[in-house]
Design a protein around this motif. Structure first.
Motif, PDB file in Angstrom:
ATOM      1  N   LEU A  78       0.856  -1.181   0.000  1.00 39.05           N
ATOM      2  CA  LEU A  78       0.000   0.000   0.000  1.00 39.05           C
ATOM      3  C   LEU A  78       0.891   1.230   0.000  1.00 39.05           C
ATOM      4  O   LEU A  78       1.670   1.427   0.933  1.00 39.05           O
ATOM      5  CB  LEU A  78      -0.873  -0.042   1.250  1.00 39.05           C
ATOM      6  N   ILE A  82     -18.408   7.486  -6.321  1.00 32.94           N
ATOM      7  CA  ILE A  82     -17.674   6.789  -5.260  1.00 32.94           C
ATOM      8  C   ILE A  82     -18.549   6.628  -4.025  1.00 32.94           C
ATOM      9  O   ILE A  82     -18.560   5.569  -3.387  1.00 32.94           O
ATOM     10  CB  ILE A  82     -16.360   7.540  -4.932  1.00 32.94           C
ATOM     11  N   LEU A 118       0.912   4.791   0.724  1.00 31.35           N
ATOM     12  CA  LEU A 118      -0.020   5.673   1.408  1.00 31.35           C
ATOM     13  C   LEU A 118      -0.326   6.938   0.611  1.00 31.35           C
ATOM     14  O   LEU A 118      -1.475   7.340   0.490  1.00 31.35           O
ATOM     15  CB  LEU A 118       0.547   6.008   2.791  1.00 31.35           C
ATOM     16  N   ALA A 171     -19.489   3.125  -2.424  1.00 35.10           N
ATOM     17  CA  ALA A 171     -19.222   2.831  -1.013  1.00 35.10           C
ATOM     18  C   ALA A 171     -20.508   2.434  -0.295  1.00 35.10           C
ATOM     19  O   ALA A 171     -20.493   1.555   0.568  1.00 35.10           O
ATOM     20  CB  ALA A 171     -18.586   4.045  -0.340  1.00 35.10           C
ATOM     21  N   THR A 202      -0.578   7.690  -2.420  1.00 32.11           N
ATOM     22  CA  THR A 202      -1.523   7.625  -3.539  1.00 32.11           C
ATOM     23  C   THR A 202      -2.713   6.720  -3.203  1.00 32.11           C
ATOM     24  O   THR A 202      -3.481   6.358  -4.097  1.00 32.11           O
ATOM     25  CB  THR A 202      -0.846   7.104  -4.815  1.00 32.11           C
ATOM     26  N   PHE A 203      -2.846   6.397  -1.946  1.00 33.40           N
ATOM     27  CA  PHE A 203      -3.987   5.590  -1.499  1.00 33.40           C
ATOM     28  C   PHE A 203      -5.195   6.519  -1.403  1.00 33.40           C
ATOM     29  O   PHE A 203      -5.176   7.503  -0.656  1.00 33.40           O
ATOM     30  CB  PHE A 203      -3.647   4.969  -0.149  1.00 33.40           C
ATOM     31  N   PHE A 204      -6.213   6.216  -2.169  1.00 36.25           N
ATOM     32  CA  PHE A 204      -7.339   7.154  -2.270  1.00 36.25           C
ATOM     33  C   PHE A 204      -7.945   7.543  -0.919  1.00 36.25           C
ATOM     34  O   PHE A 204      -8.136   8.745  -0.655  1.00 36.25           O
ATOM     35  CB  PHE A 204      -8.417   6.602  -3.213  1.00 36.25           C
ATOM     36  N   PRO A 205      -8.207   6.603  -0.009  1.00 40.62           N
ATOM     37  CA  PRO A 205      -8.783   7.007   1.280  1.00 40.62           C
ATOM     38  C   PRO A 205      -7.887   7.972   2.064  1.00 40.62           C
ATOM     39  O   PRO A 205      -8.386   8.890   2.726  1.00 40.62           O
ATOM     40  CB  PRO A 205      -8.943   5.676   2.030  1.00 40.62           C
ATOM     41  N   TYR A 206      -6.587   7.761   1.972  1.00 41.33           N
ATOM     42  CA  TYR A 206      -5.650   8.680   2.632  1.00 41.33           C
ATOM     43  C   TYR A 206      -5.779  10.083   2.058  1.00 41.33           C
ATOM     44  O   TYR A 206      -5.872  11.069   2.783  1.00 41.33           O
ATOM     45  CB  TYR A 206      -4.226   8.152   2.470  1.00 41.33           C
ATOM     46  N   ARG A 207      -5.774  10.179   0.746  1.00 40.04           N
ATOM     47  CA  ARG A 207      -5.879  11.487   0.086  1.00 40.04           C
ATOM     48  C   ARG A 207      -7.203  12.149   0.398  1.00 40.04           C
ATOM     49  O   ARG A 207      -7.266  13.345   0.678  1.00 40.04           O
ATOM     50  CB  ARG A 207      -5.717  11.353  -1.429  1.00 40.04           C
ATOM     51  N   LEU A 208      -8.278  11.366   0.361  1.00 43.24           N
ATOM     52  CA  LEU A 208      -9.597  11.944   0.622  1.00 43.24           C
ATOM     53  C   LEU A 208      -9.670  12.463   2.054  1.00 43.24           C
ATOM     54  O   LEU A 208     -10.167  13.548   2.312  1.00 43.24           O
ATOM     55  CB  LEU A 208     -10.692  10.896   0.381  1.00 43.24           C
ATOM     56  N   ARG A 209      -9.132  11.666   2.967  1.00 43.73           N
ATOM     57  CA  ARG A 209      -9.156  12.077   4.358  1.00 43.73           C
ATOM     58  C   ARG A 209      -8.387  13.371   4.584  1.00 43.73           C
ATOM     59  O   ARG A 209      -8.839  14.264   5.279  1.00 43.73           O
ATOM     60  CB  ARG A 209      -8.556  10.976   5.241  1.00 43.73           C
ATOM     61  N   ARG A 210      -7.219  13.468   3.989  1.00 41.12           N
ATOM     62  CA  ARG A 210      -6.408  14.678   4.160  1.00 41.12           C
ATOM     63  C   ARG A 210      -7.115  15.897   3.569  1.00 41.12           C
ATOM     64  O   ARG A 210      -7.117  16.973   4.162  1.00 41.12           O
ATOM     65  CB  ARG A 210      -5.038  14.503   3.520  1.00 41.12           C
ATOM     66  N   THR A 211      -7.671  15.716   2.399  1.00 39.46           N
ATOM     67  CA  THR A 211      -8.384  16.825   1.758  1.00 39.46           C
ATOM     68  C   THR A 211      -9.563  17.252   2.621  1.00 39.46           C
ATOM     69  O   THR A 211      -9.771  18.449   2.867  1.00 39.46           O
ATOM     70  CB  THR A 211      -8.895  16.402   0.373  1.00 39.46           C
ATOM     71  N   TYR A 212     -10.295  16.254   3.095  1.00 41.73           N
ATOM     72  CA  TYR A 212     -11.454  16.540   3.933  1.00 41.73           C
ATOM     73  C   TYR A 212     -11.038  17.296   5.198  1.00 41.73           C
ATOM     74  O   TYR A 212     -11.677  18.285   5.577  1.00 41.73           O
ATOM     75  CB  TYR A 212     -12.157  15.231   4.298  1.00 41.73           C
TER      76      TYR A 212
END
Lengths: 153, 153
Positions: free
Chosen positions: A11, A145, A13, A149, A15-25
């Motif tokens: 993994l 998405i 991190l 989900a 470029t892991f989509f959930p990581y990126r989404l979480r940070r953006t959020y």
DNA sequence: TCAGATTAGTTTCAAATGAAACAATGTCAA
DNA sequence: TTGACATTGTTTCATTTGAAACTAATCTGA
């Protein structure tokens, strides 16, 4: 001196989509909170409840919970606080006495109008540099998405 | 019977980027939590701390807090629980006795490897239907938005 | 019709959280 | 040096949160 932890990382991190989404959020949230919380004294739940009522007009608690994906306890508390601040009014529902119909008060509408124009500016900051079609595409992908989900077993 | 609340709505919630991002994030989170929490008994903070240590190898608490955007109190507590579960080990830092160096234990690595492959499958579910270039574009946009938000006054 | 099940919303209580205080160490300038 | 200030990580305490219990109203079907 720091050794690489995994020779072949499963993994990645960054470029892991959930990581990126979480940070953006998280980054987004800090900006938004500086408006509705620091400048206007509303919690996130309060702001979201306010926005749903503004969108739907007269609405039951239950439908706010569904629309805003907040649990009913949090809605109940947010509405209590909003009522105390005279931003929201409760009216009995003649068709179903279990529920209560919620509407914005006059000052609730004013605050909502002010807040929404401020938050639209913040949104514009977030999306600075993208053209309209990129933003549309982004929104559509996020909706897809979300569906994927929610359809998840 | 429901009257439209605003004749000319300033903010259209359904296409308001923060609203969409929040909903997507919430839906995603429920899916991820069903893996790390329901199946493996880790809190979100624990999983995120684990992932950061796996990425960076030997790391200080402080840098986890920065890397995962969790506050230091939450990191301290997550690390305590992870240590209790024998997933993470604390070693004194010879270069700076204030801090402690954290590494994954053997079983921590095993759990991480298992979890990451499971979560990669969940990620694939989220992104089902998009091609590689779309996903890359999405990730890049999210990173740009995160930067825009962080640069915000 | 009326007894059991369901739904809406609130309250209660235990657990999670975050801000501030704290102890221990490190830095830096006089 | 040494004394003031900064940093790291933990603990404390007050607040927030969420799950379950609860009240009140509605629905459902024998």
């Amino acid at each position: 001196m720091t050794k690489p932890p995994n020779t072949q990382p499963l993994l990645t991190l960054d470029t892991f989509f959930p990581y990126r989404l979480r940070r953006t959020y998280a980054a987004m949230n800090r900006c938004l909170a500086s408006v509705y919380e620091d400048q206007h004294g509303l919690s996130q739940a309060e702001w979201r409840v306010l926005a749903i009522i503004a969108r739907d007009g007269q609405i039951r608690s239950r439908d706010i919970a569904i629309g805003a994906t907040i649990d009913k306890v949090a809605v109940s508390r947010a509405v209590s606080r909003l009522e105390k601040k005279k931003l929201v009014e409760r009216k009995p529902n003649k068709e179903d006495a279990r529920s209560i119909l919620l509407t914005l008060s006059h000052s609730g509408e004013n605050l909502y109008n002010l807040l929404s124009s401020e938050l639209l500016e913040v949104e514009a900051q977030f999306l600075k540099g993208f053209d309209k079609s990129e933003v549309t595409k982004l929104i559509n992908m996020l909706m897809q998405i979300e569906n994927n989900a929610s359809a998840d077993t």
